[in-house]
Enzyme design. Sequence first.
Site, PDB file in Angstrom:
ATOM      1  CG  ASP A  37     -28.216  15.120  28.623  1.00 26.74           C
ATOM      2  OD1 ASP A  37     -28.817  15.781  28.953  1.00 26.74           O
ATOM      3  OD2 ASP A  37     -27.282  14.844  28.756  1.00 26.74           O
TER       4      ASP A  37
ATOM      5  CE  LYS B 160     -27.439  16.203  31.872  1.00 24.61           C
ATOM      6  NZ  LYS B 160     -25.999  16.182  31.319  1.00 24.61           N
TER       7      LYS B 160
ATOM      8  CB  CYS C 151     -25.453  11.874  31.017  1.00 26.67           C
ATOM      9  SG  CYS C 151     -24.701  12.970  30.625  1.00 26.67           S
TER      10      CYS C 151
HETATM   11  C1  C5J Z   1     -24.585  11.689  28.396  1.00 26.75           C
HETATM   12  C2  C5J Z   1     -22.064  11.988  27.793  1.00 26.75           C
HETATM   13  N1  C5J Z   1     -25.606  12.381  27.894  1.00 26.75           N
HETATM   14  N2  C5J Z   1     -22.242  11.072  26.725  1.00 26.75           N
HETATM   15  N3  C5J Z   1     -22.709  12.217  28.000  1.00 26.75           N
HETATM   16  O1  C5J Z   1     -24.284  10.683  28.736  1.00 26.75           O
HETATM   17  O2  C5J Z   1     -21.491  12.540  27.391  1.00 26.75           O
END
Ligand code: C5J
Length: 239
Positions: free
Chosen positions: A24, A129, A162
């Site tokens: 991400d 995802k 994540c």
């Molecule tokens: C991730 C989130 N990528 N913090 N997403 O950690 O919502």
Amino acid sequence: MITIPAKPYGYELPLTGVALIIIDMQRDFLEPGGFGDALGNDVNRLQAIVPTLKQLLEAFRQYRLPIFHTIECHQHDLADCPPAKLNRGKAALKIGDPGPMGRILIKGEPGNGIISELAPVLGETIIYKPGKGAFYNTNLATHLQERGITHLLITGVTTEVCVQTTMREANDRGYECLLIEDCTESYFPEFKQATLEMVCAQGGIVGWTAPAAAVLQGLAETGWDTPKAALDLVNTPVG
Ligand code: C5J
């Protein structure tokens, strides 16, 4: 097999079956006007890992090792975004709302793209995802099985959301996971630290942690070639 100095003890890295997972690293989380910002976070904190992560990414490219990028996103109609996610936080901007970089956390919107420094190139796999874990509702497991991957080097943001969820999912599925300490970041430094400590506590209950330099040193010791052709790929952005 090479041994990477790691916590809680050396991480045994086989010469085949390893992949880099980058979680991400998208504008939604790293730039003002995205989802992270909408939730009230200081998004600048996450920028600190970009140069080190880029170094690791380029090493994987040069050694022609498998690379997976994930993007957290939802369909345009939000059919894959349950109320339990959509309605959290009472933020000014919610998932799907129009923001400065397009609709928040929606696949294909400008803000949903991976930051330019780490943009995927030809041959790298992007996993879209809808959840926190990269295995939930994706084909990541199939990709890994098809390529005989057993060991995952895990990086990206955010450490305790994540990244940690993915590492736990992966460990439950039998993958040996190494979390790269200086290639992951959180909006909350204390949560990052706690995550690094908890994954490798109890003899490595979820896996190992090590800095990127330890991995780069380990890769250098393999004696592998770094085919020149691979460098061409680095300059060929996709997606
Ligand atoms: C991730 C989130 N990528 N913090 N997403 O950690 O919502």
